[in-house]
Design a protein around this motif. Sequence first.
Motif, PDB file in Angstrom:
ATOM      1  N   PRO A   2       0.847  -1.203   0.000  1.00 33.05           N
ATOM      2  CA  PRO A   2       0.000   0.000   0.000  1.00 33.05           C
ATOM      3  C   PRO A   2       0.883   1.254   0.000  1.00 33.05           C
ATOM      4  CG  PRO A   2       0.066  -0.996   2.183  1.00 33.05           C
ATOM      5  CD  PRO A   2       0.920  -1.845   1.301  1.00 33.05           C
ATOM      6  N   ASP A   3       0.262   2.368  -0.408  1.00 32.97           N
ATOM      7  CA  ASP A   3       0.949   3.665  -0.357  1.00 32.97           C
ATOM      8  C   ASP A   3       1.442   3.965   1.040  1.00 32.97           C
ATOM      9  OD1 ASP A   3       0.360   4.204  -2.868  1.00 32.97           O
ATOM     10  OD2 ASP A   3      -0.945   5.945  -2.481  1.00 32.97           O
ATOM     11  N   LYS A   4       0.550   3.728   1.990  1.00 28.49           N
ATOM     12  CA  LYS A   4       0.810   4.112   3.376  1.00 28.49           C
ATOM     13  C   LYS A   4       1.072   2.864   4.212  1.00 28.49           C
ATOM     14  CE  LYS A   4      -0.495   8.487   2.871  1.00 28.49           C
ATOM     15  NZ  LYS A   4       0.291   9.667   3.258  1.00 28.49           N
ATOM     16  N   VAL A   5       1.888   3.015   5.228  1.00 29.62           N
ATOM     17  CA  VAL A   5       2.028   1.948   6.225  1.00 29.62           C
ATOM     18  C   VAL A   5       1.030   2.266   7.334  1.00 29.62           C
ATOM     19  CG1 VAL A   5       3.542   0.880   7.919  1.00 29.62           C
ATOM     20  CG2 VAL A   5       4.426   1.481   5.654  1.00 29.62           C
ATOM     21  N   ARG A   6       0.080   1.358   7.520  1.00 31.24           N
ATOM     22  CA  ARG A   6      -1.005   1.589   8.482  1.00 31.24           C
ATOM     23  C   ARG A   6      -0.685   0.884   9.800  1.00 31.24           C
ATOM     24  NH1 ARG A   6      -5.240  -1.281   5.114  1.00 31.24           N
ATOM     25  NH2 ARG A   6      -3.413  -2.613   5.041  1.00 31.24           N
ATOM     26  N   ILE A   7      -0.587   1.684  10.844  1.00 32.12           N
ATOM     27  CA  ILE A   7      -0.068   1.172  12.118  1.00 32.12           C
ATOM     28  C   ILE A   7      -1.158   1.210  13.191  1.00 32.12           C
ATOM     29  CG2 ILE A   7       1.666   1.562  13.922  1.00 32.12           C
ATOM     30  CD1 ILE A   7       3.384   2.872  11.616  1.00 32.12           C
ATOM     31  N   ALA A   8      -1.457   0.035  13.761  1.00 36.17           N
ATOM     32  CA  ALA A   8      -2.436  -0.058  14.847  1.00 36.17           C
ATOM     33  C   ALA A   8      -1.708   0.023  16.173  1.00 36.17           C
ATOM     34  CB  ALA A   8      -3.184  -1.382  14.746  1.00 36.17           C
ATOM     35  N   LEU A   9      -2.133   0.935  17.034  1.00 35.40           N
ATOM     36  CA  LEU A   9      -1.440   1.102  18.316  1.00 35.40           C
ATOM     37  C   LEU A   9      -2.361   0.786  19.486  1.00 35.40           C
ATOM     38  CD1 LEU A   9       0.539   4.416  17.696  1.00 35.40           C
ATOM     39  CD2 LEU A   9       1.341   2.064  17.489  1.00 35.40           C
ATOM     40  N   ASP A  10      -1.845  -0.027  20.398  1.00 33.36           N
ATOM     41  CA  ASP A  10      -2.514  -0.273  21.672  1.00 33.36           C
ATOM     42  C   ASP A  10      -2.141   0.910  22.568  1.00 33.36           C
ATOM     43  OD1 ASP A  10      -3.240  -1.050  24.214  1.00 33.36           O
ATOM     44  OD2 ASP A  10      -1.809  -2.717  24.335  1.00 33.36           O
ATOM     45  N   ALA A  11      -3.013   1.900  22.623  1.00 33.25           N
ATOM     46  CA  ALA A  11      -2.670   3.143  23.321  1.00 33.25           C
ATOM     47  C   ALA A  11      -2.640   2.972  24.837  1.00 33.25           C
ATOM     48  CB  ALA A  11      -3.656   4.262  22.952  1.00 33.25           C
ATOM     49  N   MET A  12      -3.187   1.863  25.345  1.00 36.89           N
ATOM     50  CA  MET A  12      -3.257   1.670  26.789  1.00 36.89           C
ATOM     51  C   MET A  12      -2.104   0.818  27.323  1.00 36.89           C
ATOM     52  SD  MET A  12      -5.820   3.480  26.852  1.00 36.89           S
ATOM     53  CE  MET A  12      -6.293   3.547  28.585  1.00 36.89           C
ATOM     54  N   GLY A  13      -1.264   0.277  26.426  1.00 37.16           N
ATOM     55  CA  GLY A  13      -0.178  -0.598  26.863  1.00 37.16           C
ATOM     56  C   GLY A  13       0.952   0.195  27.504  1.00 37.16           C
ATOM     57  N   GLY A  14       1.732  -0.482  28.342  1.00 34.86           N
ATOM     58  CA  GLY A  14       2.912   0.140  28.935  1.00 34.86           C
ATOM     59  C   GLY A  14       2.613   0.834  30.244  1.00 34.86           C
ATOM     60  N   ASP A  15       3.652   1.384  30.834  1.00 32.36           N
ATOM     61  CA  ASP A  15       3.520   2.007  32.153  1.00 32.36           C
ATOM     62  C   ASP A  15       2.840   3.360  32.080  1.00 32.36           C
ATOM     63  OD1 ASP A  15       4.991  -0.175  32.885  1.00 32.36           O
ATOM     64  OD2 ASP A  15       6.894   0.893  33.035  1.00 32.36           O
ATOM     65  N   HIS A  16       2.802   3.994  30.892  1.00 32.74           N
ATOM     66  CA  HIS A  16       2.352   5.377  30.816  1.00 32.74           C
ATOM     67  C   HIS A  16       1.070   5.598  30.024  1.00 32.74           C
ATOM     68  CE1 HIS A  16       6.325   5.953  32.429  1.00 32.74           C
ATOM     69  NE2 HIS A  16       6.859   5.411  31.353  1.00 32.74           N
ATOM     70  N   GLY A  17       0.770   4.740  29.066  1.00 30.26           N
ATOM     71  CA  GLY A  17      -0.451   4.891  28.289  1.00 30.26           C
ATOM     72  C   GLY A  17      -0.392   5.996  27.246  1.00 30.26           C
ATOM     73  N   PRO A  18      -1.563   6.519  26.858  1.00 28.44           N
ATOM     74  CA  PRO A  18      -1.654   7.436  25.714  1.00 28.44           C
ATOM     75  C   PRO A  18      -0.731   8.649  25.821  1.00 28.44           C
ATOM     76  CG  PRO A  18      -3.855   6.887  26.532  1.00 28.44           C
ATOM     77  CD  PRO A  18      -2.880   6.262  27.473  1.00 28.44           C
ATOM     78  N   GLU A  19      -0.424   9.090  27.040  1.00 27.36           N
ATOM     79  CA  GLU A  19       0.389  10.303  27.213  1.00 27.36           C
ATOM     80  C   GLU A  19       1.814  10.093  26.693  1.00 27.36           C
ATOM     81  OE1 GLU A  19      -1.612   8.954  29.520  1.00 27.36           O
ATOM     82  OE2 GLU A  19      -3.255  10.431  29.380  1.00 27.36           O
ATOM     83  N   VAL A  20       2.227   8.845  26.530  1.00 24.45           N
ATOM     84  CA  VAL A  20       3.540   8.556  25.946  1.00 24.45           C
ATOM     85  C   VAL A  20       3.392   7.943  24.538  1.00 24.45           C
ATOM     86  CG1 VAL A  20       5.410   6.838  26.133  1.00 24.45           C
ATOM     87  CG2 VAL A  20       4.969   8.415  28.011  1.00 24.45           C
ATOM     88  N   ILE A  21       2.362   7.111  24.383  1.00 23.24           N
ATOM     89  CA  ILE A  21       2.159   6.420  23.103  1.00 23.24           C
ATOM     90  C   ILE A  21       1.888   7.437  21.979  1.00 23.24           C
ATOM     91  CG2 ILE A  21       0.678   4.740  21.886  1.00 23.24           C
ATOM     92  CD1 ILE A  21       2.329   3.526  24.249  1.00 23.24           C
ATOM     93  N   VAL A  22       1.045   8.427  22.261  1.00 21.08           N
ATOM     94  CA  VAL A  22       0.690   9.407  21.216  1.00 21.08           C
ATOM     95  C   VAL A  22       1.898  10.252  20.807  1.00 21.08           C
ATOM     96  CG1 VAL A  22      -0.770  11.397  20.663  1.00 21.08           C
ATOM     97  CG2 VAL A  22      -1.774   9.380  21.789  1.00 21.08           C
ATOM     98  N   PRO A  23       2.618  10.872  21.754  1.00 18.70           N
ATOM     99  CA  PRO A  23       3.823  11.598  21.324  1.00 18.70           C
ATOM    100  C   PRO A  23       4.854  10.691  20.647  1.00 18.70           C
ATOM    101  CG  PRO A  23       3.294  12.087  23.638  1.00 18.70           C
ATOM    102  CD  PRO A  23       2.333  11.036  23.185  1.00 18.70           C
ATOM    103  N   GLY A  24       4.924   9.429  21.071  1.00 16.00           N
ATOM    104  CA  GLY A  24       5.834   8.474  20.410  1.00 16.00           C
ATOM    105  C   GLY A  24       5.455   8.280  18.956  1.00 16.00           C
ATOM    106  N   ALA A  25       4.163   8.115  18.719  1.00 18.70           N
ATOM    107  CA  ALA A  25       3.684   7.961  17.345  1.00 18.70           C
ATOM    108  C   ALA A  25       3.989   9.219  16.534  1.00 18.70           C
ATOM    109  CB  ALA A  25       2.184   7.671  17.343  1.00 18.70           C
ATOM    110  N   ALA A  26       3.850  10.384  17.187  1.00 20.75           N
ATOM    111  CA  ALA A  26       4.122  11.653  16.489  1.00 20.75           C
ATOM    112  C   ALA A  26       5.585  11.714  16.043  1.00 20.75           C
ATOM    113  CB  ALA A  26       3.785  12.834  17.404  1.00 20.75           C
ATOM    114  N   LEU A  27       6.482  11.275  16.896  1.00 16.17           N
ATOM    115  CA  LEU A  27       7.909  11.265  16.529  1.00 16.17           C
ATOM    116  C   LEU A  27       8.150  10.341  15.330  1.00 16.17           C
ATOM    117  CD1 LEU A  27       9.610  11.041  20.062  1.00 16.17           C
ATOM    118  CD2 LEU A  27       9.753  12.965  18.435  1.00 16.17           C
ATOM    119  N   ALA A  28       7.548   9.162  15.370  1.00  9.21           N
ATOM    120  CA  ALA A  28       7.728   8.217  14.265  1.00  9.21           C
ATOM    121  C   ALA A  28       7.130   8.781  12.975  1.00  9.21           C
ATOM    122  CB  ALA A  28       7.086   6.874  14.609  1.00  9.21           C
ATOM    123  N   HIS A  29       5.948   9.405  13.088  1.00  7.34           N
ATOM    124  CA  HIS A  29       5.318   9.994  11.909  1.00  7.34           C
ATOM    125  C   HIS A  29       6.159  11.138  11.349  1.00  7.34           C
ATOM    126  CE1 HIS A  29       2.274  11.196   9.080  1.00  7.34           C
ATOM    127  NE2 HIS A  29       2.249  12.410   9.590  1.00  7.34           N
TER     128      HIS A  29
END
Lengths: 356, 356
Positions: A2-29
Motif C-alpha cells: 500500500p501507499d501508506k504503512v497503516r499502524i495499529a497502536l494499543d494506546a493503553m499498553g505500557g507504564d504510561h499509556g496514551p500520554e507517551v504512546i501518542v507523542p511516540g507515534a508523532a515522533l515516528a510519523h
Amino acid sequence: MPDKVRIALDAMGGDHGPEVIVPGAALAHGRHRDTEFIFFGDSARIEPALSAEPVLKAVSRVVHTDVAIKMDDKPSQALRQGRLKSSMWQAIDAVKQGQADVAVSAGNTGALMAMAKIHLRTMAGIERPAIAAIWPTLRGESVVLDLGASIGADTQHLIDMALMGSAMARILLHIDRPTVGLLNIGVEEVKGLDEVREAGQILRERNLPHINYAGFVEGDDIGKGTVDVVVTEGFAGNIALKSAEGTARQIAGFLRAEMKRTIWTRIGYLFARGAFRALREKLDPDRSNGGVFLGLNGIVIKSHGGASASGFSAAVEIGYEMVRDELMAKIGQALVPEARVVAEVQDQSPVAGAAS
Amino acid sequence: MPDKVRIALDAMGGDHGPEVIVPGAALAHGRHRDTEFIFFGDSARIEPALSAEPVLKAVSRVVHTDVAIKMDDKPSQALRQGRLKSSMWQAIDAVKQGQADVAVSAGNTGALMAMAKIHLRTMAGIERPAIAAIWPTLRGESVVLDLGASIGADTQHLIDMALMGSAMARILLHIDRPTVGLLNIGVEEVKGLDEVREAGQILRERNLPHINYAGFVEGDDIGKGTVDVVVTEGFAGNIALKSAEGTARQIAGFLRAEMKRTIWTRIGYLFARGAFRALREKLDPDRSNGGVFLGLNGIVIKSHGGASASGFSAAVEIGYEMVRDELMAKIGQALVPEARVVAEVQDQSPVAGAAS
C-alpha cells in the motif's frame, strides 16, 4: 504494497499509556510521513494527547475501547477479560482484518503473545512463534531470538528461527545473506544439546537461501557481533538478554559512583561529558526498543513497557521497516522445502486413505 | 582439619603453564602462610620457576609428569591420553589419595570435569556435579551455578545445587542462611519450566536449613545482587555468564573509544584516571577467578585458562577458603533427608529381595 504503512497502536499498553504512546507515534510519523495510525484505547485520554499533535491527528483515527490489559495480568487472565474488547486485542484484530499492516503495543508481553498467537495463528510451515530483538554490538547490530516466546526448542524450531531471524536481518542490515550462529556452550561441534547439534548439521549441509550458517557461537559472541543472527531457545535467550542488560546497568552504576568519588574525577567528568553522553546513548535501551514477533500471520511489535515517547517511536519504526521491506514475504521466501527437517507428509497418504 | 592447607596444582594447565602457575602460587602463599603445595608437571619448567620463589619452594614438592592435557583436547581425548599420567589427573589423584585438600587447574574445563567426575565421583546423595563461581554484583558478590558442568536439570538437581551453592556462599559471605533464587524468565510463579517451578515449591515448603529461599529471579537480578545464590541449569548459566562478560568487554571497548575521541575527553580521562582504574579493577575477571566444582568427593577449582599470576592466585585462594571453612562438611550438613524430592528407597526392598 500500500501507499501508506497503516499502524495499529494499543494506546493503553505500557507504564504510561496514551500520554507517551501518542507523542511516540508523532515522533515516528515525523520521520516517516507515509504512515497512518489507528489508536485503540480510552478516547477520553487519547483525544487530548492527539490534539496536541495536529500533524499526527490528521493521519490518525481513534477507536474507543473500555478494557485495558494490566501489566501484571497473567496471559490466561488477559484472554478471559480482554478478548475482543481490549485495546490490545483490537490492535491485533486490525492486522487480522487487514485494516492495519502492523500492531504495536507496550503492554504485557505474555498477554500480547497469547492474543497474537490465538488471533493471528502461526504461518503455514511454522509451528511456534519467536520474539526477536535488535542487540547493539561492537560491530553494529545483530538480531537475537528467541527472547522468551517459548521454552525449549526442537531441531525444526531452531531452523525456523534461523530463517525468520535472517529475514528480519535482511531488512535491518541490508544484506542478502546474513551470517547465522546457533548459541551453544563451547564452540566444538561435539558439545551441547542434541537439537542444537542437529540443527547445526542441517543448516551446514543444506545451505539454505539467505542463510550464511557460521556455526556455534557462545554468550560473549553476541556483544562482539560475531554473527548477524543469533538463534537460541527462549529460556536461554531471555536469560542472555536480561543478564546483559543487568551488566550494563551495573557498570553504569559503578562508573557513576567512581566519577563522583574525588574532586579530580569530578573535573574529569566535566571534560569528558561528551564521551559519557555518547556511551549513554549507545547503551540506551530505548534505542534498540522493539521486539518483533516472528512466525505469525501478521506483524506485531512489542515495546518496552517503560519506554519513553522516543523509545516507543523506535518500536513503531521497527514495525514500519518490517512492513516497508516486506518481512512476511521474506520469511515466505526462506520457507523452502529443504528447510524441513523431515519431508512433509502428503495430506492423503495411501495408508490414511485405506484406513478411512 | 590439618594444620596446613595442602594444595595440588596442575602446573601445565592454562595458556601459560608453570611460568604463571608458580608465581601465582607464591602470591597465594604470601597471603596464606598455612599452605603447602605439590606441583604436577614438567619438572624442567617447574624447578627454575620455583627457584625464583624461595619462600614458596620451602613449602613445595614437585612431581614430574610427562603428559599435559591441551586446552583444546576433547574430554574423551583427554581421558584416553591423560588418565593416570597427566599433570591434571595427578593433581586430582592427590586429592583422592588424601595427599592434598584441594586441586587447582587452569586447564581445559571439560577435561578437568570429566577427570574429576570419574576419579573422585559424586558425593553420596548428589547425582550430578555443578560448577559455581563468584559473580561481582552491585551489592557485593553472589554465587552463581551451574556454569556448564551439565545441560538441563531435573527438580532434584536444582535443589541439590541450591544447597551446594548455599554451602559455598556461607563460606564466602560469612552468613549462615544465604538467600537463594532460582533463575527463571518472569517472576510470576506460573511461568517457566516445570522443574524450576517444582523445585521452587519444594524449597519454599520444606524450609531447608541454611537456605533462605527467595523465589524466582531473572537475568538482570544477577548483576543487581538480588540474592546471594543464583541457581540454574548449566546451559542457561553458561550463557548468562558469557553474555555478561561479553557486555562488560563491549562497554569497556565503547568507553575506551569515546575517551579518545576529542582533546576534551582525553583531558577528562587524565583527571579521572583513578575512577577508570577502580572500574577496571572491579570488572577484572582475574579478581573473581576460580570456578568451584561442587558435588564431588573432594574440592577441585578451575582457574581461567588465560589468568595472570595474580588471577591464578585468586583461584588458589578460593580453594584455600573452601578447605579452611570446610565446604565438604557444610554440604554434608545441608544434605538433609527433607532435601530429597522423593524419599529414599530402601536398599533391600521386598520386591528386590523377591526378585533376587
